[in-house]
Design a protein around this motif. Structure first.
Motif, short mmCIF file in Angstrom:
data_model
loop_
_atom_site.label_atom_id
_atom_site.label_comp_id
_atom_site.label_asym_id
_atom_site.label_seq_id
_atom_site.Cartn_x
_atom_site.Cartn_y
_atom_site.Cartn_z
N ALA A 1 4.75 -11.80 -3.69
CA ALA A 1 5.93 -11.87 -4.57
C ALA A 1 6.88 -12.96 -4.05
O ALA A 1 7.41 -13.77 -4.82
CB ALA A 1 6.63 -10.51 -4.62
N ASP A 2 7.06 -12.97 -2.74
CA ASP A 2 7.93 -13.97 -2.11
C ASP A 2 7.36 -15.37 -2.34
O ASP A 2 8.07 -16.31 -2.73
CB ASP A 2 8.01 -13.63 -0.61
CG ASP A 2 9.00 -14.50 0.13
OD1 ASP A 2 9.89 -15.07 -0.52
OD2 ASP A 2 8.87 -14.62 1.37
N MET A 3 6.06 -15.51 -2.15
CA MET A 3 5.43 -16.81 -2.28
C MET A 3 5.54 -17.35 -3.71
O MET A 3 5.90 -18.50 -3.94
CB MET A 3 3.96 -16.70 -1.86
CG MET A 3 3.23 -18.03 -1.79
SD MET A 3 1.47 -17.79 -1.42
CE MET A 3 1.47 -17.72 0.36
N ALA A 4 5.22 -16.50 -4.68
CA ALA A 4 5.26 -16.94 -6.08
C ALA A 4 6.69 -17.31 -6.47
O ALA A 4 6.92 -18.26 -7.23
CB ALA A 4 4.71 -15.85 -7.00
N THR A 5 7.67 -16.58 -5.93
CA THR A 5 9.08 -16.91 -6.18
C THR A 5 9.41 -18.30 -5.64
O THR A 5 10.04 -19.11 -6.31
CB THR A 5 10.00 -15.85 -5.53
OG1 THR A 5 9.64 -14.56 -6.04
CG2 THR A 5 11.46 -16.12 -5.83
N ARG A 6 8.96 -18.56 -4.42
CA ARG A 6 9.24 -19.88 -3.82
C ARG A 6 8.62 -21.02 -4.62
O ARG A 6 9.11 -22.13 -4.59
CB ARG A 6 8.67 -19.95 -2.40
CG ARG A 6 9.16 -18.87 -1.52
CD ARG A 6 10.11 -19.39 -0.47
NE ARG A 6 10.42 -18.30 0.43
CZ ARG A 6 10.50 -18.43 1.74
NH1 ARG A 6 10.26 -19.60 2.30
NH2 ARG A 6 10.81 -17.39 2.49
N TYR A 7 7.51 -20.74 -5.30
CA TYR A 7 6.87 -21.77 -6.11
C TYR A 7 7.50 -21.89 -7.50
O TYR A 7 7.03 -22.64 -8.33
CB TYR A 7 5.36 -21.51 -6.24
CG TYR A 7 4.57 -22.15 -5.10
CD1 TYR A 7 4.42 -21.50 -3.88
CD2 TYR A 7 4.00 -23.41 -5.26
CE1 TYR A 7 3.71 -22.10 -2.84
CE2 TYR A 7 3.30 -24.01 -4.22
CZ TYR A 7 3.16 -23.35 -3.02
OH TYR A 7 2.46 -23.95 -1.99
N GLY A 8 8.55 -21.10 -7.74
CA GLY A 8 9.28 -21.26 -8.99
C GLY A 8 8.81 -20.39 -10.13
O GLY A 8 9.26 -20.56 -11.27
N ALA A 9 7.91 -19.45 -9.87
CA ALA A 9 7.50 -18.53 -10.93
C ALA A 9 8.65 -17.57 -11.23
O ALA A 9 9.47 -17.28 -10.35
CB ALA A 9 6.27 -17.73 -10.49
N ASP A 10 8.71 -17.11 -12.47
CA ASP A 10 9.68 -16.09 -12.85
C ASP A 10 9.01 -14.74 -12.53
O ASP A 10 8.28 -14.19 -13.35
CB ASP A 10 9.99 -16.24 -14.35
CG ASP A 10 10.85 -15.11 -14.88
OD1 ASP A 10 11.46 -14.37 -14.06
OD2 ASP A 10 10.90 -14.95 -16.12
N VAL A 11 9.25 -14.26 -11.32
CA VAL A 11 8.46 -13.13 -10.81
C VAL A 11 9.02 -11.79 -11.25
O VAL A 11 10.19 -11.49 -11.04
CB VAL A 11 8.37 -13.19 -9.27
CG1 VAL A 11 7.76 -11.91 -8.71
CG2 VAL A 11 7.54 -14.39 -8.83
N ASP A 12 8.16 -11.02 -11.87
CA ASP A 12 8.45 -9.61 -12.12
C ASP A 12 7.70 -8.83 -11.03
O ASP A 12 6.48 -8.85 -10.99
CB ASP A 12 7.95 -9.23 -13.52
CG ASP A 12 8.19 -7.76 -13.83
OD1 ASP A 12 9.03 -7.13 -13.14
OD2 ASP A 12 7.55 -7.24 -14.77
N HIS A 13 8.46 -8.20 -10.15
CA HIS A 13 7.85 -7.54 -8.99
C HIS A 13 7.72 -6.04 -9.25
O HIS A 13 8.71 -5.31 -9.24
CB HIS A 13 8.73 -7.81 -7.75
CG HIS A 13 8.10 -7.41 -6.47
ND1 HIS A 13 8.67 -7.67 -5.24
CD2 HIS A 13 6.93 -6.76 -6.19
CE1 HIS A 13 7.90 -7.20 -4.27
NE2 HIS A 13 6.84 -6.63 -4.83
N LEU A 14 6.51 -5.61 -9.54
CA LEU A 14 6.25 -4.17 -9.70
C LEU A 14 5.98 -3.64 -8.30
O LEU A 14 4.88 -3.77 -7.77
CB LEU A 14 5.04 -3.95 -10.62
CG LEU A 14 4.51 -2.52 -10.76
CD1 LEU A 14 5.59 -1.54 -11.15
CD2 LEU A 14 3.37 -2.50 -11.79
N ARG A 15 7.04 -3.06 -7.73
CA ARG A 15 7.02 -2.77 -6.30
C ARG A 15 6.95 -1.27 -6.06
O ARG A 15 7.86 -0.54 -6.44
CB ARG A 15 8.29 -3.34 -5.69
CG ARG A 15 8.40 -3.19 -4.21
CD ARG A 15 9.73 -3.77 -3.77
NE ARG A 15 9.73 -4.02 -2.33
CZ ARG A 15 10.52 -4.90 -1.75
NH1 ARG A 15 11.34 -5.64 -2.46
NH2 ARG A 15 10.48 -5.05 -0.44
N TYR A 16 5.89 -0.85 -5.43
CA TYR A 16 5.76 0.56 -5.04
C TYR A 16 6.16 0.70 -3.58
O TYR A 16 6.12 -0.26 -2.81
CB TYR A 16 4.30 1.02 -5.18
CG TYR A 16 3.79 1.05 -6.59
CD1 TYR A 16 3.90 2.19 -7.37
CD2 TYR A 16 3.21 -0.08 -7.16
CE1 TYR A 16 3.43 2.22 -8.67
CE2 TYR A 16 2.74 -0.07 -8.45
CZ TYR A 16 2.85 1.09 -9.20
OH TYR A 16 2.39 1.10 -10.49
#
Ligand SMILES: *Cc1c(COP(=O)(O)O)cnc(C)c1O
Length: 380
Positions: A94-109
């Protein structure tokens, strides 16, 4: 007697003598004739082990590097990505995809929970890419990747799977389950030293990569795919690791993937039986799918780092503690790769001995018997 070392972590794992032998051979050049044959064989064997007809790309990197190749090739900044996490590695993605500029929806358990494909289905709409973890090595949870992938496919998303600790240990059907990208590393169930990242790429994933604008150089899939097609390498490959992987995959295929999966299920059952017999509590699920690593709640009075250091120094047995928020709260026994029931009995005896030395009250002299019984009973 010379000191013996027992490496019972969920990666790096122990190396078979056949693998050690090729690692010690004189150096060869990655573009010379002696490398062609093992290189071609390893690429073919990887397809068998990943269960795909498509390319498996090799990078001289750890597993995280191979995963970064997926994020770098598939991210179009601003596009939505769903990341499903239930532990350290999912959170890393999630952190990595965010750094690459993705609009991250984090489904976090919460750590230790098992992701629910129904939740993923509800959240996947509008995502270009869905990232999931197969075997979450930080907790021991193995998710239902087939169902998670189906949810992502329904939403028209590409599916990227972190199978770094599951390929070779737990069933992962790349093509049959429609997994666009499956990432693995050499040092887990593939019985090879650290240093190779492996990524299977579907035609749809390659097509998406051709459209995305995110810069990449070393990790560019197309460049690597074209080089591999000619049995060439764009950059210097970690030759000894490739030669070792070739031998290790040969051993795995000789055992048979189904037999290897069954061995891991039996080892998982035996580990849990032994741990419970001592009176300890499991932090990983008590289910067959949890066949890679068993996570144990540390008794309150135990200092985990002192306990693990004692096992290492006094007995030569290397286990590992918790990561991130589970640091100091759990310890983990990896039972994957080149690992058998005698490794497990050694690990259990060491745990028992170390806990007794630390003054923790446990049930003694029962764990090994319980483990052996569970191992036998699980024979199919
Ligand atoms: C080991 C592991 C990683 C990280 O791999 P590195 O080789 O340490 O970069 C990522 N995900 C999972 C599930 C792992 O087990």
């Amino acid at each position: 007697m010379p000191e013996k070392h027992y490496l019972f972590t969920p990666g790096p794992t122990q190396l078979p003598p056949e693998v050690l032998e090729v690692l010690a051979r004189p150096a060869i050049h990655p573009r010379g004739p002696a490398f062609k044959q093992p290189y071609e064989r390893v690429l073919g064997r990887l397809k068998e082990v990943f269960r795909t007809e498509h390319d498996v790309l090799l990078f001289s990197s750890s597993g995280t590097g191979a995963f970064e190749s997926a994020v770098a090739n598939l991210t179009e900044p601003g596009e939505r990505a769903l990341v499903v996490s239930s532990g350290s590695f999912g959170e890393r993605w999630a952190d990595m995809a965010t750094r690459y500029g993705a609009d991250v929806d984090h489904l976090r358990y919460a750590w230790g929970e098992t992701p629910d494909p129904v939740d993923a289905q509800a959240r996947a709409a509008g995502a270009a890419v869905v990232y999931v973890v197969h075997s979450e090595t930080s907790t021991g949870v193995v998710s239902d990747v087939e169902a998670l992938a189906a949810a992502a496919k329904d939403a028209g998303a590409l599916v990227v799977v972190d199978a770094i600790s599951s390929i070779g240990a737990v069933q992962c059907e790349t093509d049959a389950w429609g997994l666009d990208v499956v990432v693995c590393g050499s040092q887990k169930a593939l019985m090879t030293p650290p240093g190779l990242g492996l990524v299977s790429v579907s035609p749809a994933a390659l097509a998406k990569a051709r459209e995305t604008s995110t810069p990449r150089f070393y990790f560019d899939w197309e460049r690597t795919r074209e080089a591999q097609a000619k049995l060439d390498t764009s950059f210097t490959l970690a030759v000894p690791q490739v030669l070792g992987l070739d031998v290790a995959l040969g051993l795995l295929l000789r055992e048979g993937l189904e037999a290897a999966f069954e061995r891991h299920v039996r080892l998982g059952r035996a580990t849990r039986a032994g741990i419970k017999a001592m009176g300890l509590e499991l932090a990983s699920p008590d289910e067959d799918r949890s066949a890679v690593v068993t996570t144990v709640h540390a008794p309150d009075e135990l200092d985990v780092s002192v306990f693990l250091l004692d096992l290492c120094e006094r007995l030569g047995v290397q286990l590992i503690g918790g990561q991130g928020e589970w640091s100091g709260k759990v310890f983990r026994i990896g039972h994957l790769g080149w690992f058998d029931i005698f490794d497990l009995t050694t690990a259990l005896v060491a745990v028992e001995d170390g806990l007794a030395a630390a003054g923790v009250e446990i049930e003694r002299r029962v764990a090994v018997a319980a483990a052996l019984e569970a191992y036998e009973a699980a024979r199919v």
